[in-house]
Design a protein around this motif. Structure first.
Motif, PDB file in Angstrom:
ATOM      1  N   PRO A  40       2.813  12.789   7.646  1.00 35.68           N
ATOM      2  CA  PRO A  40       3.178  13.703   6.033  1.00 35.68           C
ATOM      3  C   PRO A  40       4.116  13.689   5.369  1.00 35.68           C
ATOM      4  CG  PRO A  40       3.623  14.731   8.845  1.00 35.68           C
ATOM      5  CD  PRO A  40       3.077  13.201   8.507  1.00 35.68           C
ATOM      6  N   PHE A  41       5.132  12.621   6.100  1.00 40.02           N
ATOM      7  CA  PHE A  41       6.264  12.465   4.899  1.00 40.02           C
ATOM      8  C   PHE A  41       5.887  11.256   4.310  1.00 40.02           C
ATOM      9  CE2 PHE A  41       9.779   9.852   3.386  1.00 40.02           C
ATOM     10  CZ  PHE A  41      11.134  10.399   3.750  1.00 40.02           C
ATOM     11  N   SER A  42       5.294  10.802   4.463  1.00 36.77           N
ATOM     12  CA  SER A  42       4.715   9.549   3.220  1.00 36.77           C
ATOM     13  C   SER A  42       3.870  10.057   2.274  1.00 36.77           C
ATOM     14  CB  SER A  42       3.885   8.361   4.322  1.00 36.77           C
ATOM     15  OG  SER A  42       4.688   7.871   4.885  1.00 36.77           O
ATOM     16  N   ALA A  43       2.861  11.119   2.858  1.00 38.01           N
ATOM     17  CA  ALA A  43       1.627  11.838   2.035  1.00 38.01           C
ATOM     18  C   ALA A  43       3.178  12.453   1.263  1.00 38.01           C
ATOM     19  CB  ALA A  43       0.766  12.398   2.342  1.00 38.01           C
ATOM     20  N   LEU A  44       4.039  13.197   1.880  1.00 38.53           N
ATOM     21  CA  LEU A  44       4.772  14.529   0.742  1.00 38.53           C
ATOM     22  C   LEU A  44       5.111  13.590  -0.289  1.00 38.53           C
ATOM     23  CD1 LEU A  44       5.730  16.538   3.477  1.00 38.53           C
ATOM     24  CD2 LEU A  44       4.123  17.577   1.159  1.00 38.53           C
ATOM     25  N   TYR A  45       5.619  12.963   0.128  1.00 42.71           N
ATOM     26  CA  TYR A  45       6.682  11.746  -0.728  1.00 42.71           C
ATOM     27  C   TYR A  45       6.103  10.973  -1.825  1.00 42.71           C
ATOM     28  CZ  TYR A  45       9.388   8.148  -2.246  1.00 42.71           C
ATOM     29  OH  TYR A  45      10.204   7.953  -3.616  1.00 42.71           O
ATOM     30  N   TRP A  46       5.114  10.800  -1.780  1.00 41.08           N
ATOM     31  CA  TRP A  46       4.158   9.919  -2.510  1.00 41.08           C
ATOM     32  C   TRP A  46       4.089  11.250  -3.657  1.00 41.08           C
ATOM     33  CZ3 TRP A  46       5.086   4.912  -4.184  1.00 41.08           C
ATOM     34  CH2 TRP A  46       5.945   4.510  -3.366  1.00 41.08           C
ATOM     35  N   CYS A  47       3.094  11.994  -3.130  1.00 43.13           N
ATOM     36  CA  CYS A  47       2.913  13.201  -4.573  1.00 43.13           C
ATOM     37  C   CYS A  47       4.072  13.958  -4.558  1.00 43.13           C
ATOM     38  CB  CYS A  47       2.266  14.427  -3.301  1.00 43.13           C
ATOM     39  SG  CYS A  47       1.336  15.728  -3.816  1.00 43.13           S
ATOM     40  N   ASN A  48       4.758  14.037  -4.285  1.00 48.65           N
ATOM     41  CA  ASN A  48       6.359  14.340  -5.211  1.00 48.65           C
ATOM     42  C   ASN A  48       6.694  13.525  -5.907  1.00 48.65           C
ATOM     43  OD1 ASN A  48       6.515  17.444  -4.416  1.00 48.65           O
ATOM     44  ND2 ASN A  48       7.064  16.483  -1.981  1.00 48.65           N
ATOM     45  N   TYR A  49       6.712  12.383  -5.531  1.00 48.15           N
ATOM     46  CA  TYR A  49       7.378  11.220  -6.299  1.00 48.15           C
ATOM     47  C   TYR A  49       6.538  11.143  -7.744  1.00 48.15           C
ATOM     48  CZ  TYR A  49       8.519   6.638  -8.086  1.00 48.15           C
ATOM     49  OH  TYR A  49       8.525   5.973  -9.115  1.00 48.15           O
ATOM     50  N   GLU A  50       5.497  11.150  -7.809  1.00 51.45           N
ATOM     51  CA  GLU A  50       4.865  11.028  -8.956  1.00 51.45           C
ATOM     52  C   GLU A  50       4.693  12.154  -9.712  1.00 51.45           C
ATOM     53  OE1 GLU A  50       3.051   7.790  -9.966  1.00 51.45           O
ATOM     54  OE2 GLU A  50       3.553   7.092  -8.785  1.00 51.45           O
ATOM     55  N   SER A  51       4.009  13.276  -8.940  1.00 53.70           N
ATOM     56  CA  SER A  51       4.380  14.189 -10.257  1.00 53.70           C
ATOM     57  C   SER A  51       6.202  14.574 -10.510  1.00 53.70           C
ATOM     58  CB  SER A  51       4.579  15.868  -9.079  1.00 53.70           C
ATOM     59  OG  SER A  51       3.025  16.079  -8.295  1.00 53.70           O
ATOM     60  N   PHE A  52       7.146  14.188 -10.620  1.00 55.62           N
ATOM     61  CA  PHE A  52       8.686  13.916 -10.668  1.00 55.62           C
ATOM     62  C   PHE A  52       8.582  13.319 -11.555  1.00 55.62           C
ATOM     63  CE2 PHE A  52      10.909  16.065  -6.195  1.00 55.62           C
ATOM     64  CZ  PHE A  52      10.195  17.860  -6.267  1.00 55.62           C
ATOM     65  N   LYS A  53       8.265  11.738 -11.247  1.00 56.95           N
ATOM     66  CA  LYS A  53       8.500  11.109 -12.144  1.00 56.95           C
ATOM     67  C   LYS A  53       7.693  11.787 -13.561  1.00 56.95           C
ATOM     68  CE  LYS A  53       5.604   6.562 -11.308  1.00 56.95           C
ATOM     69  NZ  LYS A  53       5.226   5.736 -11.219  1.00 56.95           N
ATOM     70  N   ARG A  54       6.082  11.534 -13.550  1.00 57.06           N
ATOM     71  CA  ARG A  54       5.325  12.299 -14.802  1.00 57.06           C
ATOM     72  C   ARG A  54       5.929  13.361 -14.944  1.00 57.06           C
ATOM     73  NH1 ARG A  54       0.717  11.297 -12.142  1.00 57.06           N
ATOM     74  NH2 ARG A  54       1.060  13.375 -10.501  1.00 57.06           N
ATOM     75  N   ALA A  55       6.748  14.315 -14.352  1.00 52.84           N
ATOM     76  CA  ALA A  55       7.572  15.311 -15.112  1.00 52.84           C
ATOM     77  C   ALA A  55       8.044  14.778 -16.188  1.00 52.84           C
ATOM     78  CB  ALA A  55       7.812  16.805 -14.705  1.00 52.84           C
ATOM     79  N   LEU A  56       9.277  14.226 -14.973  1.00 53.17           N
ATOM     80  CA  LEU A  56      10.507  13.502 -16.090  1.00 53.17           C
ATOM     81  C   LEU A  56      10.170  12.520 -16.779  1.00 53.17           C
ATOM     82  CD1 LEU A  56      12.735  12.948 -13.340  1.00 53.17           C
ATOM     83  CD2 LEU A  56      12.816  15.019 -15.368  1.00 53.17           C
ATOM     84  N   CYS A  57       9.239  12.547 -17.088  1.00 50.89           N
ATOM     85  CA  CYS A  57       8.990  10.885 -18.067  1.00 50.89           C
ATOM     86  C   CYS A  57       8.410  11.373 -19.099  1.00 50.89           C
ATOM     87  CB  CYS A  57       7.791   9.985 -17.852  1.00 50.89           C
ATOM     88  SG  CYS A  57       8.187   8.813 -16.572  1.00 50.89           S
ATOM     89  N   LYS A  58       6.902  12.469 -18.585  1.00 51.19           N
ATOM     90  CA  LYS A  58       6.919  13.611 -19.840  1.00 51.19           C
ATOM     91  C   LYS A  58       7.678  14.534 -20.872  1.00 51.19           C
ATOM     92  CE  LYS A  58       3.136  17.510 -21.122  1.00 51.19           C
ATOM     93  NZ  LYS A  58       2.721  17.992 -20.872  1.00 51.19           N
ATOM     94  N   LYS A  59       8.583  15.300 -20.005  1.00 54.32           N
ATOM     95  CA  LYS A  59       9.868  15.790 -21.404  1.00 54.32           C
ATOM     96  C   LYS A  59      11.036  15.050 -21.785  1.00 54.32           C
ATOM     97  CE  LYS A  59      14.091  18.672 -19.272  1.00 54.32           C
ATOM     98  NZ  LYS A  59      14.014  19.481 -18.626  1.00 54.32           N
ATOM     99  N   SER A  60      10.475  13.594 -21.017  1.00 59.35           N
ATOM    100  CA  SER A  60      12.023  12.580 -22.410  1.00 59.35           C
ATOM    101  C   SER A  60      11.274  11.824 -23.187  1.00 59.35           C
ATOM    102  CB  SER A  60      12.191  11.195 -21.339  1.00 59.35           C
ATOM    103  OG  SER A  60      12.648  12.066 -19.944  1.00 59.35           O
ATOM    104  N   GLY A  61       9.966  12.389 -23.487  1.00 60.19           N
ATOM    105  CA  GLY A  61       9.179  11.289 -24.181  1.00 60.19           C
ATOM    106  C   GLY A  61       8.922  10.189 -24.317  1.00 60.19           C
ATOM    107  N   ILE A  62       8.759  10.025 -22.980  1.00 61.76           N
ATOM    108  CA  ILE A  62       8.295   8.007 -22.925  1.00 61.76           C
ATOM    109  C   ILE A  62       7.828   8.167 -21.550  1.00 61.76           C
ATOM    110  CG2 ILE A  62      10.815   7.928 -23.322  1.00 61.76           C
ATOM    111  CD1 ILE A  62      11.657   7.400 -20.374  1.00 61.76           C
ATOM    112  N   HIS A  63       6.747   6.739 -22.011  1.00 64.63           N
ATOM    113  CA  HIS A  63       5.696   6.117 -21.081  1.00 64.63           C
ATOM    114  C   HIS A  63       6.088   5.856 -19.856  1.00 64.63           C
ATOM    115  CE1 HIS A  63       1.711   4.743 -20.098  1.00 64.63           C
ATOM    116  NE2 HIS A  63       1.881   4.159 -20.346  1.00 64.63           N
TER     117      HIS A  63
END
Length: 170
Positions: A40-63
């Motif tokens: 579960p740690f790995s599943a939670l980690y990767w799911c949250n990591y990708e979500s946070f990364k995508r959201a921060l990239c979108k907020k920063s306007g970068i790809h």
């Protein structure tokens, strides 16, 4: 045994006693709770990591994410995963310490994951399942941040290297 300072001779005696009394599988005490924590740690980690990364990239306007984005996303995702899976880490530690208790008081039998959880809650309340949260987060958050930042940097580096190689070949 990990928390005690044992000489190699004492460690060998503990292991020998455990194997003699309970077989080779006794050396894998804590395996079940470890799997219940790590999967579960790995599943939670990767799911949250990708979500946070995508959201921060979108907020920063970068790809492509910056090191700061990957670092902070990794730390946050690791912190969430570590917190939610901590009860199984606590159980794993209890399960592993049973080996020492069994050797010291050879009348005890091994407890299941659920028996250990019930015992922890009855003795310490629900909060007992979250014992050691601060040390765990102090270790996990920076470890996840460093790991994922290094991974993403390496991925980006080799992607650019391969792209340049492909352009030279065409």
């Amino acid at each position: 045994m990990q928390s005690r300072r044992l000489s190699y001779k004492e460690l060998y005696a503990c292991i020998s006693t455990s194997v003699a009394q309970n077989g080779w599988l006794s050396l894998w005490k804590g395996w079940g709770p470890t799997v219940l924590r790590d999967v579960p740690f790995s599943a939670l980690y990767w799911c949250n990591y990708e979500s946070f990364k995508r959201a921060l990239c979108k907020k920063s306007g970068i790809h492509e994410p910056t090191v700061l984005i990957t670092f902070s996303s990794g730390a946050a995702a690791g912190s969430i995963a570590a917190t939610l899976t901590l009860p199984f880490d606590v159980v794993k530690t209890h399960k592993q310490t049973e080996l020492w208790q069994f050797i010291s008081h050879s009348s005890q039998k091994s407890s299941s994951v659920w028996e250990i959880m019930k015992r922890i809650v009855s003795e310490n309340g629900f909060a007992g399942l979250f014992t050691g949260i601060i040390p765990r987060l102090t270790k996990i958050a920076p470890a996840c941040a460093i790991m994922i930042s290094t991974y993403e940097y390496g991925k980006s580096f080799f992607r650019k290297l391969n792209k340049n190689k492909d352009m030279k070949n065409h």
